[in-house]
Design a protein around this motif. Sequence first.
Motif, PDB file in Angstrom:
ATOM      1  N   ASN A  15      43.514  33.768  48.209  1.00 59.38           N
ATOM      2  CA  ASN A  15      42.996  32.419  48.375  1.00 59.38           C
ATOM      3  C   ASN A  15      42.332  31.856  47.119  1.00 59.38           C
ATOM      4  O   ASN A  15      41.761  30.774  47.155  1.00 59.38           O
ATOM      5  CB  ASN A  15      42.007  32.372  49.544  1.00 59.38           C
ATOM      6  CG  ASN A  15      42.669  32.712  50.857  1.00 59.38           C
ATOM      7  OD1 ASN A  15      43.821  32.367  51.069  1.00 59.38           O
ATOM      8  ND2 ASN A  15      41.953  33.390  51.727  1.00 59.38           N
ATOM      9  N   SER A  16      42.395  32.601  46.014  1.00 59.02           N
ATOM     10  CA  SER A  16      41.756  32.138  44.782  1.00 59.02           C
ATOM     11  C   SER A  16      42.811  31.746  43.745  1.00 59.02           C
ATOM     12  O   SER A  16      44.005  31.940  43.948  1.00 59.02           O
ATOM     13  CB  SER A  16      40.863  33.238  44.202  1.00 59.02           C
ATOM     14  OG  SER A  16      41.649  34.252  43.608  1.00 59.02           O
ATOM     15  N   SER A  17      42.339  31.232  42.620  1.00 57.03           N
ATOM     16  CA  SER A  17      43.248  30.868  41.532  1.00 57.03           C
ATOM     17  C   SER A  17      43.431  32.022  40.539  1.00 57.03           C
ATOM     18  O   SER A  17      44.158  31.879  39.559  1.00 57.03           O
ATOM     19  CB  SER A  17      42.718  29.629  40.802  1.00 57.03           C
ATOM     20  OG  SER A  17      41.453  29.926  40.237  1.00 57.03           O
ATOM     21  N   THR A  19      44.898  35.265  38.839  1.00 60.11           N
ATOM     22  CA  THR A  19      46.241  35.849  38.830  1.00 60.11           C
ATOM     23  C   THR A  19      46.180  37.374  38.770  1.00 60.11           C
ATOM     24  O   THR A  19      47.110  38.048  39.185  1.00 60.11           O
ATOM     25  CB  THR A  19      47.071  35.341  37.631  1.00 60.11           C
ATOM     26  OG1 THR A  19      46.356  35.591  36.432  1.00 60.11           O
ATOM     27  CG2 THR A  19      47.354  33.861  37.780  1.00 60.11           C
ATOM     28  N   LYS A  34      48.979  38.593  41.071  1.00 60.73           N
ATOM     29  CA  LYS A  34      49.911  37.662  41.691  1.00 60.73           C
ATOM     30  C   LYS A  34      51.145  37.494  40.807  1.00 60.73           C
ATOM     31  O   LYS A  34      52.025  36.709  41.125  1.00 60.73           O
ATOM     32  CB  LYS A  34      49.243  36.297  41.884  1.00 60.73           C
ATOM     33  CG  LYS A  34      48.141  36.292  42.912  1.00 60.73           C
ATOM     34  CD  LYS A  34      47.589  34.886  43.046  1.00 60.73           C
ATOM     35  CE  LYS A  34      46.452  34.801  44.008  1.00 60.73           C
ATOM     36  NZ  LYS A  34      45.904  33.446  44.097  1.00 60.73           N
TER      37      LYS A  34
END
Length: 148
Positions: A15-17, A19, A34
């Motif tokens: 749910n975060s930005s 990576t 990610k």
Amino acid sequence: MDLEKIEGLVKIIENSSLTEFSIKDGDTKITMSKLTHPPVVTTAIAPAPAAQAASAPAADNAKEEEADDIELILAPIVGTFYSASAPDVPAFVKVGDHVKNGQTVCILEAMKLMNEIQCDYDCEIEAVLVSNEQKVEYGQPLFRVKKL
């Protein structure tokens, strides 16, 4: 680290930005990403107690001394055993290979995390005790090795 904490970390990262993310807790290091490469959890393996030879007559002392060098690499978690990092890549180790301290011997997948299992001592692989993609339990022997 328990599974609930790991699940919580996965949800936070999803749910975060961010990576990529890494955390170390004792002997466990978790790296999540990610990006296109899979996340990896590295866990140190405590050496198993030496295999005990059955009671033998004094003439078999040489066999007992050899048996003292035999160890088992056990599964530190429940998961799926992978002998290689990808289907088209050779296995990390095979019977007869000499393994160095810290060398990866397999991957155990648990909760979509790939856990590289490493050896804590120099040894020779005597037997691979599980099949590729086999489900393994905590403490299940994965390899029989002889310490060098």
